[in-house]
Design an enzyme around this catalytic site. Structure first.
Site, mmCIF file in Angstrom:
data_model
loop_
_atom_site.group_PDB
_atom_site.id
_atom_site.type_symbol
_atom_site.label_atom_id
_atom_site.label_comp_id
_atom_site.label_asym_id
_atom_site.label_seq_id
_atom_site.Cartn_x
_atom_site.Cartn_y
_atom_site.Cartn_z
ATOM 1 N N CYS A 34 85.762 71.626 33.919
ATOM 2 C CA CYS A 34 85.459 72.354 34.687
ATOM 3 C C CYS A 34 84.136 72.774 34.409
ATOM 4 O O CYS A 34 83.610 73.780 33.489
ATOM 5 C CB CYS A 34 86.019 73.438 33.313
ATOM 6 S SG CYS A 34 87.755 74.014 33.864
ATOM 7 N N ARG A 87 74.050 46.021 31.453
ATOM 8 C CA ARG A 87 74.220 45.866 33.101
ATOM 9 C C ARG A 87 75.186 44.681 34.307
ATOM 10 O O ARG A 87 75.656 44.540 34.473
ATOM 11 C CB ARG A 87 73.224 46.888 33.572
ATOM 12 C CG ARG A 87 73.530 47.069 35.203
ATOM 13 C CD ARG A 87 72.755 48.541 35.437
ATOM 14 N NE ARG A 87 72.063 48.706 34.378
ATOM 15 C CZ ARG A 87 72.463 50.626 34.432
ATOM 16 N NH1 ARG A 87 73.034 51.296 34.922
ATOM 17 N NH2 ARG A 87 71.336 50.643 33.125
HETATM 18 N N1 LLP Z 1 68.799 45.584 24.922
HETATM 19 C C1 LLP Z 1 68.369 46.750 24.332
HETATM 20 C C2 LLP Z 1 67.666 46.555 22.941
HETATM 21 C C3 LLP Z 1 68.994 47.595 24.375
HETATM 22 O O1 LLP Z 1 68.918 49.684 24.157
HETATM 23 C C4 LLP Z 1 69.711 47.809 25.916
HETATM 24 C C5 LLP Z 1 70.398 48.914 26.598
HETATM 25 C C6 LLP Z 1 70.141 46.448 27.069
HETATM 26 C C7 LLP Z 1 69.331 45.418 26.196
HETATM 27 C C8 LLP Z 1 70.454 46.358 28.176
HETATM 28 O O2 LLP Z 1 70.490 46.614 29.282
HETATM 29 P P1 LLP Z 1 71.024 46.521 30.579
HETATM 30 O O3 LLP Z 1 70.929 45.232 30.536
HETATM 31 O O4 LLP Z 1 72.269 46.955 30.181
HETATM 32 O O5 LLP Z 1 70.236 47.435 31.397
HETATM 33 N N2 LLP Z 1 73.731 54.523 29.262
HETATM 34 C C9 LLP Z 1 72.481 53.566 30.644
HETATM 35 C C10 LLP Z 1 71.918 52.445 30.088
HETATM 36 C C11 LLP Z 1 71.094 52.004 28.699
HETATM 37 C C12 LLP Z 1 70.802 51.313 28.158
HETATM 38 C C13 LLP Z 1 70.388 51.635 27.187
HETATM 39 N N3 LLP Z 1 69.698 50.243 26.171
HETATM 40 C C14 LLP Z 1 73.672 53.728 32.033
HETATM 41 O O6 LLP Z 1 74.507 54.355 32.085
HETATM 42 O O7 LLP Z 1 72.261 53.254 32.854
#
Ligand code: LLP
Length: 444
Positions: free
Chosen positions: A361, A294
């Site tokens: 919908c 992110r």
């Molecule tokens: N490493 C692992 C093992 C992970 O499972 C994840 C995210 C990341 C790194 C990266 O995380 P970030 O830096 O992006 O926070 N769909 C959800 C987020 C799910 C993240 C799952 N794992 C949302 O839209 O907020």
């Protein structure tokens, strides 16, 4: 930071009432390419990557950033990050395939899956990709795959679950006793000694506590626990780790009133003790990995959408747009906030409160609840911000709506990097069984 600073932090500004993103007129883009459409700002991806790289370099030189591919799998995005020197974290063989397709060498990929099948292992081992195991039980199965395809066992890693997690929503908290990920403290020594016994010679360790963490303090307890475990393994088993992976999770300011994550504080909390342990010679001199998704990709993108319906039902004002939870799922799935702004402010004096809703919908198809916006008309364009992470990747063709296109913008140029899906894409993988192909007259 005030509102306009916050916008400019995301490379957005109004010029004569028109919204510009990365110095490009958003209305012109919407008119030329149509909506809904994702627009990715190359400069922002590079900028956020470099912020993290500089932060890491200032703490500990032997570091690597593994971009969490699940946040954005576009080949152009992967190429941009490759050109910055990034490494990659994949959660599935499909993501590995995508990385390899974009030309990323296998030694720059770590495979942090969960619930691995033998096929997953075989795919990874054949491609020489480092597997980060999620369960003790997977170790023997992975070993068998190495033996079956006669590859030398080398580096192995486990995901540790420190039991302290954090995240913007319960679904994105990935540590804790009730959570499916990783191995808990009581199994760690057993896991690494078994790995040694089975012939692995080099070791890494990983944890990822959750996603969307905007308060650096949330990292404190898990980081402490992680270091305790690493020191314990080093001492009891005489293991010198090749790498220590602190995971991702770094949040971004989705709300105008939220300050960005304090990177200095984050690095102090997360890496200070790691550095001390290295300096004291307690854990060797491992690489330090992080796996942000992110932080690098979210602010790189906006979603342009057009208002098609203004509805006042007597109780509420709705602004109906052409993007729904098929295009951007996060608001519906997590109640996530994405700031929404108009692409043209000119001639708009009055502010009104709208529910910004999509065409799906279902009543849950709300992309912005009770948003105060300049009075809208049908035909107006809106920009939904911070959609570069888990935006397109979580989109679907629900209600048989083809997925949106993606554009990359850089230095005043626009590149189409993904075509919008077609109706044909919706049906082309389907097969009609023979008995249904026979011509039969309709009843009635
Ligand atoms: N490493 C692992 C093992 C992970 O499972 C994840 C995210 C990341 C790194 C990266 O995380 P970030 O830096 O992006 O926070 N769909 C959800 C987020 C799910 C993240 C799952 N794992 C949302 O839209 O907020």
């Amino acid at each position: 930071m005030d509102y306009f600073e916050w916008l400019s932090y995301k490379d957005l500004e109004y010029r004569d009432g028109i919204l510009y993103f990365a110095n490009m007129n958003t209305i012109e883009i919407a008119e030329k390419y149509g909506t809904p459409i994702y627009i990715i700002n190359e400069k922002m991806i590079r900028k956020r990557y470099r912020e993290l790289k500089d932060m890491l370099n200032s703490v500990y030189k032997k570091n690597r950033i593994h971009f969490a591919v699940k946040s954005n799998t576009n080949l152009a995005v992967l190429k941009i990050l490759s050109s910055e020197g990034s490494f990659f974290d994949c959660s599935s063989t499909g993501e590995i395939y995508t990385c390899l397709k974009s030309g990323i060498p296998s030694d720059r990929i770590i495979y942090t899956g969960n619930m691995f099948t033998d096929n997953d292992f075989e795919f990874a081992v054949k491609q020489d990709i480092l597997v980060n195991l999620d369960s003790y039980s997977q170790l023997e199965r992975l070993t068998k795959i190495y033996d079956k395809i006669e590859k030398k066992k080398n580096l192995i890693s486990f995901r540790f679950n420190p039991e302290f997690g954090a995240g913007h929503h319960p679904y994105t908290i990935t540590a804790g006793k009730e959570i499916k990920f990783g191995i808990l403290e009581h199994q760690v020594i057993k896991a690494y000694s078994k790995a040694k016994e089975l012939g692995f010679t080099k070791f890494g360790i990983h944890q990822h506590i959750g996603s969307g963490i905007i308060k650096a303090n949330d990292y404190e307890m898990p980081a402490q626990k992680f270091l305790n475990i690493i020191e314990k393994i080093a001492e009891e088993l005489g293991i010198q780790f090749e790498f220590v992976d602190f995971g991702g999770g770094l949040g971004i300011p989705y709300y105008p009133e939220t300050d960005p994550l304090d990177l200095n504080r984050y690095s102090d909390i997360v890496f200070k003790r790691f550095k001390e342990s290295v300096e004291n010679g307690e854990i060797g001199e491992p690489y330090l990995f992080i796996e942000p998704g992110r932080y690098i990709s979210a602010e790189s993108s906006i979603l342009l959408t057009q208002v098609n319906t203004i509805k006042d039902n007597g109780f509420k004002l709705f602004a109906g747009i052409d993007a729904g939870f098929n295009t951007l799922l996060r608001p519906t799935l997590y109640g996530s906030y994405h700031h929404i702004i108009v692409c043209e402010k000119r001639g708009k004096q009055e502010d009104l409160k709208y529910d910004v809703v999509g065409p799906i919908c279902e009543s849950g198809d709300v992309l912005g609840k009770e948003r105060v916006l300049p009075k809208l008309s049908e035909g107006d364009y809106l920009a939904i911000l911070d959609v570069g992470a888990y935006g397109f990747t979580m989109s679907s063709s629900y209600n048989s709506r083809p997925r949106a296109a993606e554009l990359l913008i850089n230095d005043g140029n626009i590149y189409k990097i993904r075509n919008e899906e077609t109706f044909d894409d919706l049906v082309k993988a389907q097969i009609i069984p023979k008995h249904l192909k026979e011509k039969k007259s309709y009843r009635g």
